[in-house]
Design a protein around this motif. Structure first.
Motif, PDB file in Angstrom:
ATOM      1  N   ASP A  45     -26.048 -49.680 -63.661  1.00 43.96           N
ATOM      2  CA  ASP A  45     -25.062 -50.007 -64.321  1.00 43.96           C
ATOM      3  C   ASP A  45     -23.820 -50.219 -63.881  1.00 43.96           C
ATOM      4  O   ASP A  45     -22.856 -50.852 -64.253  1.00 43.96           O
ATOM      5  N   GLY A  46     -23.299 -49.422 -62.865  1.00 43.09           N
ATOM      6  CA  GLY A  46     -22.210 -49.357 -62.276  1.00 43.09           C
ATOM      7  C   GLY A  46     -22.240 -49.157 -60.809  1.00 43.09           C
ATOM      8  O   GLY A  46     -21.545 -48.367 -60.096  1.00 43.09           O
ATOM      9  N   GLN A  80     -22.371 -55.346 -62.998  1.00 41.44           N
ATOM     10  CA  GLN A  80     -22.732 -54.073 -62.245  1.00 41.44           C
ATOM     11  C   GLN A  80     -21.579 -53.846 -61.285  1.00 41.44           C
ATOM     12  O   GLN A  80     -20.987 -52.895 -60.894  1.00 41.44           O
ATOM     13  N   ARG A  83     -18.148 -53.523 -62.511  1.00 39.75           N
ATOM     14  CA  ARG A  83     -17.877 -52.108 -62.963  1.00 39.75           C
ATOM     15  C   ARG A  83     -17.840 -50.965 -61.883  1.00 39.75           C
ATOM     16  O   ARG A  83     -16.880 -50.230 -62.040  1.00 39.75           O
ATOM     17  N   ILE A 108     -23.613 -53.277 -71.806  1.00 40.43           N
ATOM     18  CA  ILE A 108     -23.415 -51.905 -70.773  1.00 40.43           C
ATOM     19  C   ILE A 108     -22.348 -51.560 -70.931  1.00 40.43           C
ATOM     20  O   ILE A 108     -22.039 -50.203 -71.123  1.00 40.43           O
ATOM     21  N   ARG A 111     -21.763 -49.155 -73.904  1.00 43.11           N
ATOM     22  CA  ARG A 111     -22.592 -47.925 -73.530  1.00 43.11           C
ATOM     23  C   ARG A 111     -21.783 -47.038 -72.417  1.00 43.11           C
ATOM     24  O   ARG A 111     -21.755 -45.693 -72.595  1.00 43.11           O
ATOM     25  N   SER A 112     -21.394 -47.549 -71.551  1.00 43.72           N
ATOM     26  CA  SER A 112     -20.816 -46.749 -70.394  1.00 43.72           C
ATOM     27  C   SER A 112     -19.231 -46.496 -70.650  1.00 43.72           C
ATOM     28  O   SER A 112     -18.808 -45.451 -69.953  1.00 43.72           O
TER      29      SER A 112
END
Length: 272
Positions: A45-46, A80, A83, A108, A111-112
């Motif tokens: 995700d990152g 991604q 991020r 995302i 959540r992140s």
């Protein structure tokens, strides 16, 4: 059904800018959730993963320093890469043609806890003023999915400040000559490398549902130069032993023989 089609709605034929844009926006809108479910673990995700080989920006360092930089991600999908840059101190905007992919990016973000500015736009017509970013990048986004990829280079150059950097990863041009298959059959050339006829998937009504456009290595160099950028590196990652996964036509078997990804690194001249 058009005569070029092989019986499964897949083949090569002309596809202009409007048809390409509509097809690819619709395809990514529809596939966004499934694509993330299939590839999300690999991409993270990152993280900024440059291609199916699995090499990351933290390994390759192609963007240069990120702290305090203004960064634009185009064709960012679920953002991604954006991020990743934001977590390293960059001010980031992530864009994509697909609203579906941007919804995935927003999910995302929620959540992140890293909320990026997101914008839906065509990479060939960026909604930003001239000379407002230090870095523009895309990892397998935008470049093969438009009819005029030279326009992407020109737009990247326009929004970059002098001395800025544009980095893009895309399918290595040599792959066009080979079937998109991960096994031995994908190592036997079956079409001309110089044939630039787009790859098209279409429905029974003949309307395209997915389009990719091919350019040779020479075409890419001329696009970069034509935009007033200077090519400073071309990275052709070798498939690493650590990566056993098959991703469509990308695989360890093929990746050890022919390149799957090309990463172009270009700078805007400080006086340009």
């Amino acid at each position: 059904m058009d005569p070029f089609i092989d019986g499964f709605g897949v083949g090569h034929r002309a596809a202009g800018a409007d048809e390409t844009r509509a097809a690819n926006r619709g395809w990514w809108d529809e596939e966004a959730t499934a694509y993330y479910a299939e590839h999300g673990d690999f991409l993270g995700d990152g993280r900024l993963v440059w291609g199916p080989e699995g090499f990351t920006e933290s390994e390759l360092g192609l963007l240069g320093p990120l702290e305090g930089r203004d960064v634009l991600e185009i064709g960012g999908g679920a953002a991604q890469g954006g991020r990743y840059a934001a977590a390293r101190g960059a001010r980031v905007v992530s864009t994509d043609l697909s609203a579906g992919m941007l919804r995935q990016a927003a999910a995302i973000d929620a959540r992140s806890g890293i909320a990026l500015p997101l914008a839906q736009c065509d990479a060939t017509a960026l909604p930003f003023v001239d000379s407002c970013f230090d870095i523009v990048f895309t990892a397998y986004g935008a470049v093969p999915f438009v009819a005029d990829s030279g326009a992407i280079m020109r737009e990247a150059a326009r929004v970059l400040r002098p001395g800025g950097r544009f980095v893009f990863a895309t399918t290595h041009p040599v792959r066009w000559a080979f079937p998109d298959a991960p096994g031995p059959e994908g190592l036997v050339a079956d079409r001309s490398y110089f044939d630039r006829t787009p790859y098209v998937e279409q429905g029974d009504d003949g309307a395209a549902t997915y389009v990719e456009h091919h350019r040779t290595l020479g075409d890419r160099v001329r696009e970069i130069a034509g935009a007033g950028l200077t090519l400073v590196d071309l990275v052709e990652p070798e498939w690493p032993d650590r990566n056993p996964q098959v991703w469509g036509g990308w695989s360890p078997a093929r990746g050890r023989v022919i390149p799957g990804t090309a990463i172009f690194v270009a700078d805007k001249r400080a006086g340009g």
